[in-house]
Each structure stands twice: as C-alpha cells, then as structure tokens.
Design a protein around this motif. Structure first.
Motif, PDB file in Angstrom:
ATOM      1  N   CYS A  10      45.050 -32.192-119.296  1.00  0.00           N
ATOM      2  CA  CYS A  10      45.083 -33.635-120.210  1.00  0.00           C
ATOM      3  C   CYS A  10      44.378 -34.803-119.221  1.00  0.00           C
ATOM      4  O   CYS A  10      44.978 -34.486-117.854  1.00  0.00           O
ATOM      5  CB  CYS A  10      46.597 -33.989-120.725  1.00  0.00           C
ATOM      6  N   PRO A  11      43.643 -35.947-119.254  1.00  0.00           N
ATOM      7  CA  PRO A  11      43.642 -36.631-118.604  1.00  0.00           C
ATOM      8  C   PRO A  11      45.058 -37.301-117.386  1.00  0.00           C
ATOM      9  O   PRO A  11      45.791 -38.038-118.461  1.00  0.00           O
ATOM     10  CB  PRO A  11      42.466 -37.369-118.890  1.00  0.00           C
ATOM     11  N   ALA A  12      43.959 -38.058-116.633  1.00  0.00           N
ATOM     12  CA  ALA A  12      44.989 -38.557-115.921  1.00  0.00           C
ATOM     13  C   ALA A  12      45.922 -39.572-116.481  1.00  0.00           C
ATOM     14  O   ALA A  12      47.140 -40.853-117.418  1.00  0.00           O
ATOM     15  CB  ALA A  12      45.336 -38.888-114.716  1.00  0.00           C
ATOM     16  N   VAL A  72      49.755 -33.158-128.539  1.00  0.00           N
ATOM     17  CA  VAL A  72      48.343 -34.144-127.761  1.00  0.00           C
ATOM     18  C   VAL A  72      48.021 -32.867-127.113  1.00  0.00           C
ATOM     19  O   VAL A  72      48.147 -32.238-126.256  1.00  0.00           O
ATOM     20  CB  VAL A  72      48.165 -35.626-126.702  1.00  0.00           C
ATOM     21  N   THR A  73      46.547 -32.432-127.476  1.00  0.00           N
ATOM     22  CA  THR A  73      45.643 -31.846-127.069  1.00  0.00           C
ATOM     23  C   THR A  73      44.279 -31.128-127.541  1.00  0.00           C
ATOM     24  O   THR A  73      43.965 -32.260-128.383  1.00  0.00           O
ATOM     25  CB  THR A  73      46.589 -30.521-127.822  1.00  0.00           C
ATOM     26  N   ALA A  74      43.218 -31.096-126.292  1.00  0.00           N
ATOM     27  CA  ALA A  74      41.824 -30.755-127.012  1.00  0.00           C
ATOM     28  C   ALA A  74      42.178 -29.452-127.647  1.00  0.00           C
ATOM     29  O   ALA A  74      41.129 -29.638-128.114  1.00  0.00           O
ATOM     30  CB  ALA A  74      41.291 -31.193-125.787  1.00  0.00           C
ATOM     31  N   ASP A  75      43.360 -29.128-127.333  1.00  0.00           N
ATOM     32  CA  ASP A  75      42.874 -27.728-127.236  1.00  0.00           C
ATOM     33  C   ASP A  75      43.204 -27.047-129.252  1.00  0.00           C
ATOM     34  O   ASP A  75      42.872 -27.350-129.909  1.00  0.00           O
ATOM     35  CB  ASP A  75      43.888 -26.219-127.179  1.00  0.00           C
ATOM     36  N   LEU A  90      46.572 -34.624-131.848  1.00  0.00           N
ATOM     37  CA  LEU A  90      45.817 -35.773-131.833  1.00  0.00           C
ATOM     38  C   LEU A  90      45.240 -35.203-130.213  1.00  0.00           C
ATOM     39  O   LEU A  90      45.605 -34.518-129.722  1.00  0.00           O
ATOM     40  CB  LEU A  90      46.789 -37.003-131.556  1.00  0.00           C
ATOM     41  N   ASN A  91      44.199 -35.099-130.425  1.00  0.00           N
ATOM     42  CA  ASN A  91      43.285 -35.122-128.807  1.00  0.00           C
ATOM     43  C   ASN A  91      43.421 -35.626-127.745  1.00  0.00           C
ATOM     44  O   ASN A  91      42.963 -36.926-128.468  1.00  0.00           O
ATOM     45  CB  ASN A  91      41.773 -33.678-129.699  1.00  0.00           C
ATOM     46  N   PRO A  92      42.418 -36.300-126.966  1.00  0.00           N
ATOM     47  CA  PRO A  92      43.059 -37.494-126.158  1.00  0.00           C
ATOM     48  C   PRO A  92      42.023 -38.162-125.734  1.00  0.00           C
ATOM     49  O   PRO A  92      41.493 -39.229-125.265  1.00  0.00           O
ATOM     50  CB  PRO A  92      42.303 -36.405-124.354  1.00  0.00           C
ATOM     51  N   ARG A  93      40.759 -37.616-126.804  1.00  0.00           N
ATOM     52  CA  ARG A  93      39.283 -39.121-127.020  1.00  0.00           C
ATOM     53  C   ARG A  93      40.391 -40.118-128.304  1.00  0.00           C
ATOM     54  O   ARG A  93      39.553 -40.334-129.099  1.00  0.00           O
ATOM     55  CB  ARG A  93      37.934 -37.805-127.572  1.00  0.00           C
ATOM     56  N   ALA A 135      40.343 -45.099-127.564  1.00  0.00           N
ATOM     57  CA  ALA A 135      40.253 -44.721-128.772  1.00  0.00           C
ATOM     58  C   ALA A 135      41.346 -44.058-129.434  1.00  0.00           C
ATOM     59  O   ALA A 135      42.416 -44.040-129.619  1.00  0.00           O
ATOM     60  CB  ALA A 135      38.931 -43.750-129.114  1.00  0.00           C
ATOM     61  N   PHE A 136      42.561 -43.203-128.294  1.00  0.00           N
ATOM     62  CA  PHE A 136      42.740 -42.470-127.977  1.00  0.00           C
ATOM     63  C   PHE A 136      44.455 -43.696-128.006  1.00  0.00           C
ATOM     64  O   PHE A 136      45.148 -42.885-128.512  1.00  0.00           O
ATOM     65  CB  PHE A 136      43.405 -41.420-126.465  1.00  0.00           C
TER      66      PHE A 136
END
Length: 151
Positions: A10-12, A72-75, A90-93, A135-136
């Motif tokens: 996850c981005p900082a 919250v995940t991009a996976d 929800l993804n980080p984007r 967007a996030f």
C-alpha cells in the motif's frame, strides 16, 4: 465496521489518507503486513505483523474480515475472497471492486500472469499519480459517509 489494509504494497500516501479517515470517522483501522509498520498513535489505528510467507497477510485479512468491513488492497484474489464474505474491497487507486466486476478482473489478471510467464513483457502498472490519490480519497469518503448513514 472496520477497515483492513493489505499494507505490504500500500502506498504511503494512501496510508496517510487512511490514518486521517480513521481519526475523522472514529473507525478501527488495522494495517496488516509481514514487516513491522510505524503507525501514528491512535486508539483507532493498529498494525498487525504476520509471519513472512506467500499470502499470509491476505489469509489473515480474509479470516478477520466481517460482512460490511472495508478491505483496502490492490490484490485482486484477496478482493475476490473478501467480497465472498460480504465485505467491501477498494483498491489504492480508488476502484471499488464489486461482485459484478471481480470475475472479469480475475480473468484479466490471470491472462496477464500467463503472458508474463511465457516471456511476454506486459509492462507494469502505471505509476501512482495525484489523480489516483484523489480518486482513492474521494471513494473512501463516499463509502464511509454512506456506511455511517446506514449505521
């Protein structure tokens, strides 16, 4: 309701947004990673370190998530599993995964993985942008607002 964060990738900047949201909405937020995480002091924010290993953090999140929680995940496979448990993903984007779209996302992911394993250079994800951050934040705020009204 609780927020679970697949925190290893996850981005900082997304973590910072989540920390502020946890305080503003007074919502329990747990970051799960296989490494030690520094989180701000808060009664609403916790970090959970899990052992290293393939998908250990994902398995922990799936085990802990309850219906109505937000993950919250991009996976994409993790998102599919928590959707089956009636949690939100929800993804980080800022893309909210849904039961209607997750199968297509899994199919695309599998196809890209197959291409990469056969030697095709598919490139990587585009770099994380200010628009992604916005967007996030917007999607998170919309979700938490809707969920607080429902409660």
């Amino acid at each position: 309701m609780q927020i679970w964060v697949d925190a290893d990738a996850c981005p900082a900047v997304i973590k910072d947004i989540l920390y502020r949201a946890a305080e503003r909405w007074k919502i329990a937020t747990t970051l799960v990673a296989n490494q030690m995480l520094n989180t701000p002091p808060s009664q609403f924010i916790k970090a959970r370190q899990v052992p290293r290993g393939f998908d250990v953090a994902d398995a922990y999140i799936v085990e802990q998530a309850s219906p109505g929680d937000l993950v919250v995940t991009a996976d994409i496979p993790l998102a599919a599993e928590v959707l089956e448990k009636k949690a939100l993903a929800l993804n980080p984007r800022g893309e909210l995964y849904s039961p209607e779209t997750i199968k297509e996302r899994l199919a695309i992911r599998d196809m890209m993985e197959e291409l990469r394993s056969s030697g095709v250079d598919t490139g990587g994800p585009k770099s994380f942008s200010q628009a992604d951050r916005k967007a996030f934040a917007n999607q998170l705020d919309k979700l938490l607002s809707r969920l607080s009204r429902a409660a």
